[in-house]
Design a protein around this motif. Structure first.
Motif, PDB file in Angstrom:
ATOM      1  N   ALA A  95      96.973 -54.402  11.351  1.00 31.59           N
ATOM      2  CA  ALA A  95      97.361 -53.316  10.444  1.00 31.59           C
ATOM      3  C   ALA A  95      97.488 -53.830   9.011  1.00 31.59           C
ATOM      4  N   VAL A  96      98.124 -54.999   8.855  1.00 27.94           N
ATOM      5  CA  VAL A  96      98.293 -55.584   7.518  1.00 27.94           C
ATOM      6  C   VAL A  96      96.937 -55.933   6.909  1.00 27.94           C
ATOM      7  N   ILE A  97      96.087 -56.594   7.712  1.00 23.37           N
ATOM      8  CA  ILE A  97      94.772 -57.006   7.202  1.00 23.37           C
ATOM      9  C   ILE A  97      93.924 -55.781   6.828  1.00 23.37           C
ATOM     10  N   SER A  98      93.923 -54.780   7.694  1.00 25.60           N
ATOM     11  CA  SER A  98      93.138 -53.578   7.390  1.00 25.60           C
ATOM     12  C   SER A  98      93.698 -52.850   6.173  1.00 25.60           C
ATOM     13  N   SER A  99      95.035 -52.856   6.012  1.00 24.47           N
ATOM     14  CA  SER A  99      95.636 -52.247   4.821  1.00 24.47           C
ATOM     15  C   SER A  99      95.147 -52.934   3.551  1.00 24.47           C
ATOM     16  N   MET A 146      94.968 -47.458  16.365  1.00 21.21           N
ATOM     17  CA  MET A 146      96.200 -47.223  15.628  1.00 21.21           C
ATOM     18  C   MET A 146      96.427 -48.231  14.492  1.00 21.21           C
ATOM     19  N   PRO A 147      96.218 -49.559  14.701  1.00 20.72           N
ATOM     20  CA  PRO A 147      96.416 -50.483  13.574  1.00 20.72           C
ATOM     21  C   PRO A 147      95.569 -50.133  12.358  1.00 20.72           C
ATOM     22  N   PHE A 148      94.335 -49.674  12.594  1.00 22.83           N
ATOM     23  CA  PHE A 148      93.439 -49.361  11.491  1.00 22.83           C
ATOM     24  C   PHE A 148      93.793 -48.013  10.849  1.00 22.83           C
ATOM     25  N   ILE A 149      94.302 -47.066  11.660  1.00 20.80           N
ATOM     26  CA  ILE A 149      94.791 -45.805  11.103  1.00 20.80           C
ATOM     27  C   ILE A 149      96.010 -46.067  10.221  1.00 20.80           C
ATOM     28  N   ILE A 150      96.917 -46.914  10.714  1.00 20.99           N
ATOM     29  CA  ILE A 150      98.096 -47.292   9.915  1.00 20.99           C
ATOM     30  C   ILE A 150      97.655 -47.979   8.637  1.00 20.99           C
ATOM     31  N   GLY A 151      96.681 -48.871   8.761  1.00 22.25           N
ATOM     32  CA  GLY A 151      96.176 -49.575   7.583  1.00 22.25           C
ATOM     33  C   GLY A 151      95.638 -48.621   6.537  1.00 22.25           C
ATOM     34  N   PHE A 152      94.848 -47.638   6.975  1.00 20.01           N
ATOM     35  CA  PHE A 152      94.284 -46.673   6.028  1.00 20.01           C
ATOM     36  C   PHE A 152      95.378 -45.796   5.425  1.00 20.01           C
ATOM     37  N   LEU A 153      96.338 -45.343   6.251  1.00 25.18           N
ATOM     38  CA  LEU A 153      97.410 -44.482   5.743  1.00 25.18           C
ATOM     39  C   LEU A 153      98.277 -45.213   4.721  1.00 25.18           C
ATOM     40  N   LEU A 174      97.215 -55.143 -14.829  1.00 23.12           N
ATOM     41  CA  LEU A 174      96.789 -56.050 -13.765  1.00 23.12           C
ATOM     42  C   LEU A 174      95.481 -55.558 -13.170  1.00 23.12           C
ATOM     43  N   PRO A 175      94.653 -56.479 -12.674  1.00 21.96           N
ATOM     44  CA  PRO A 175      93.469 -56.046 -11.918  1.00 21.96           C
ATOM     45  C   PRO A 175      93.896 -55.215 -10.707  1.00 21.96           C
ATOM     46  N   ASN A 176      93.139 -54.183 -10.424  1.00 23.62           N
ATOM     47  CA  ASN A 176      93.498 -53.263  -9.356  1.00 23.62           C
ATOM     48  C   ASN A 176      93.661 -53.971  -8.021  1.00 23.62           C
ATOM     49  N   LYS A 177      92.815 -54.958  -7.757  1.00 25.53           N
ATOM     50  CA  LYS A 177      92.865 -55.661  -6.471  1.00 25.53           C
ATOM     51  C   LYS A 177      94.140 -56.482  -6.333  1.00 25.53           C
ATOM     52  N   ILE A 178      94.567 -57.117  -7.430  1.00 26.66           N
ATOM     53  CA  ILE A 178      95.804 -57.919  -7.388  1.00 26.66           C
ATOM     54  C   ILE A 178      97.005 -56.998  -7.149  1.00 26.66           C
ATOM     55  N   VAL A 233     100.843 -53.922  -1.142  1.00 25.34           N
ATOM     56  CA  VAL A 233     100.697 -53.815   0.317  1.00 25.34           C
ATOM     57  C   VAL A 233     101.579 -54.841   1.012  1.00 25.34           C
ATOM     58  N   LEU A 234     101.518 -56.093   0.566  1.00 30.24           N
ATOM     59  CA  LEU A 234     102.336 -57.143   1.187  1.00 30.24           C
ATOM     60  C   LEU A 234     103.823 -56.866   0.984  1.00 30.24           C
ATOM     61  N   LEU A 235     104.187 -56.423  -0.209  1.00 29.83           N
ATOM     62  CA  LEU A 235     105.596 -56.124  -0.489  1.00 29.83           C
ATOM     63  C   LEU A 235     106.095 -54.989   0.403  1.00 29.83           C
ATOM     64  N   SER A 236     105.260 -53.974   0.607  1.00 28.95           N
ATOM     65  CA  SER A 236     105.643 -52.846   1.466  1.00 28.95           C
ATOM     66  C   SER A 236     105.867 -53.294   2.896  1.00 28.95           C
ATOM     67  N   TYR A 237     104.948 -54.086   3.423  1.00 28.19           N
ATOM     68  CA  TYR A 237     105.098 -54.552   4.809  1.00 28.19           C
ATOM     69  C   TYR A 237     106.293 -55.484   4.964  1.00 28.19           C
ATOM     70  N   VAL A 238     106.522 -56.349   3.976  1.00 29.28           N
ATOM     71  CA  VAL A 238     107.681 -57.256   4.058  1.00 29.28           C
ATOM     72  C   VAL A 238     108.977 -56.457   4.051  1.00 29.28           C
ATOM     73  N   GLY A 239     109.062 -55.446   3.180  1.00 31.42           N
ATOM     74  CA  GLY A 239     110.277 -54.632   3.109  1.00 31.42           C
ATOM     75  C   GLY A 239     110.535 -53.856   4.387  1.00 31.42           C
ATOM     76  N   VAL A 240     109.501 -53.189   4.901  1.00 30.37           N
ATOM     77  CA  VAL A 240     109.670 -52.389   6.123  1.00 30.37           C
ATOM     78  C   VAL A 240     109.962 -53.281   7.325  1.00 30.37           C
ATOM     79  N   SER A 241     109.220 -54.384   7.453  1.00 32.59           N
ATOM     80  CA  SER A 241     109.439 -55.274   8.603  1.00 32.59           C
ATOM     81  C   SER A 241     110.813 -55.928   8.549  1.00 32.59           C
ATOM     82  N   SER A 242     111.288 -56.245   7.353  1.00 28.68           N
ATOM     83  CA  SER A 242     112.633 -56.835   7.228  1.00 28.68           C
ATOM     84  C   SER A 242     113.696 -55.837   7.661  1.00 28.68           C
TER      85      SER A 242
END
Length: 362
Positions: free
Chosen positions: A176-180, A35-42, A60-64, A70-79
């Motif tokens: 999940a965060v790392i895989s994302s 599940m963490p890796f499925i969430i990461g991919f989704l 901006l470079p695509n990776k940046i 990704v980090l902003l999304s997780y911070v917002g949802v987790s908050s």
């Protein structure tokens, strides 16, 4: 029915049985592990258009851009989840902690007054009934007090013991965060690598399923957002009629909780009803009960219809698949089984599988 038709019928039954067994094993035993890796991919898949847009617009470079979004999304949802969770836990815990005090100063005197009036009325008719009524009153008072104390201590103990699940939950979130991040950074490389390893005839099917899965994800979010808004409006109007302080804020909090897995509106309203009953606020508890029943009925009507229309299933099929999935697999099955049926329907409609389709030469 010819012999070939009988053979095809038997093969179709075996085929469907194998699919059901595979789906059952995957959802029951494999899905939770990955599940963490499925969430990461989704997450990476859903954020892909936004990442490309931000990367192109701000140069901006695509990776940046991928890492930042990704980090902003997780911070917002987790908050948001943390805020809602903490408010809910504090609300329930404070209410439970006050139960013994509420019983001692409100419920027990009320019970005493009721039986005192009964004693006075009975004494005029049959003096021998007074002692019986006093014994019953003492027994009820003692039993109710012990129940209140036990409920209070049990709930507090449950809240405290649930902390033990936090390490595994935290570990799953970390993975999940790392895989994302990995999926988002090297999305094209990973998807190209997988596509190149598949037979050429299956590449187009994988692409079609990816588009289908992305569409289903957005449609699920859209359907549940509509349900959350409907629930909020119902709660806001109901709580305003019941003259609840800060009714709009309370309605918004419950609607957000209703959007989250497992809890739902009943996770807040049902304990609230019991607390009001224990405190002797019977009209208010009755009003809350009526409001909860209304929300439940409306949701059970709208949910299969909305989600069924969004993902292309008849509301009845959607209702059955949600019920069966929830009963067998819990919340995961509540979501996974309808999605599985949509995928099978898509494969069937597009001639990718041939369940019950007869060959033309028969």
């Amino acid at each position: 029915m010819t012999i070939n038709q009988k053979k095809n019928f038997i093969m179709n039954i075996i085929y469907i049985t194998l699919i059901v067994v595979i789906v059952y094993i995957f959802i029951k035993h494999v899905l939770i592990l990955v599940m963490p890796f499925i969430i990461g991919f989704l997450v990476a898949l859903l954020l892909r258009p936004v990442i490309n847009l931000v990367s192109d617009k701000f140069h901006l470079p695509n990776k940046i851009a991928a890492v930042a979004l990704v980090l902003l999304s997780y911070v917002g949802v987790s908050s948001l989840i943390s805020w809602v969770g903490m408010r809910f836990v504090i609300l329930i815990k404070n209410s439970i902690v006050r139960l013994p005090e509420t019983y001692a100063f409100q419920i027990e005197p009320a019970i005493g007054d009721i039986f005192e009036n009964i004693e006075k009325a009975s004494a005029k008719l049959d003096p021998t009934m007074v002692q019986v009524i006093q014994d019953i009153a003492a027994s009820i008072s003692q039993s109710t007090g012990s129940v209140i104390t036990k409920v209070s201590s049990t709930v507090i103990e449950f809240i405290s013991s649930s902390v033990s699940f936090l390490p595994s939950l935290f570990l799953g979130i970390v993975f999940a965060v790392i895989s994302s991040l990995f999926f988002a950074i090297d999305y094209n490389k990973i998807t190209s690598y997988i596509s190149n390893r598949l037979p050429s005839k299956n590449t187009s099917l994988i692409t079609e399923l990816k588009v289908l899965a992305t569409g289903i994800g957005f449609k699920y979010v859209k359907a549940y957002t509509i349900l959350m808004i409907v629930t909020f409006v119902e709660l806001a109007l109901g709580l305003l009629l019941l003259r609840v302080n800060r009714a709009i804020e309370v309605a918004a909090l419950i609607a957000i909780i209703d959007f989250l897995p497992v809890l739902g509106t009943g996770g807040v309203v049902i304990p609230w009803i019991f607390i009001e009953l224990i405190q002797g606020n019977f009209p208010f508890a009755l009003g809350l009960t009526a409001l909860y029943l209304l929300i439940t009925v409306v949701r059970n009507i709208l949910e299969p219809k909305l989600i069924g229309e969004q993902i292309g299933l008849h509301p009845l099929i959607m209702l059955i698949s949600m019920y069966v999935g929830g009963k067998i697999f819990g919340f995961v099955g509540f979501i996974a089984l309808p999605v599985t049926i949509v995928v099978i329907k898509y494969l069937y409609d597009n001639d990718k599988i041939h369940i019950f389709k007869q060959d033309k030469d028969l």
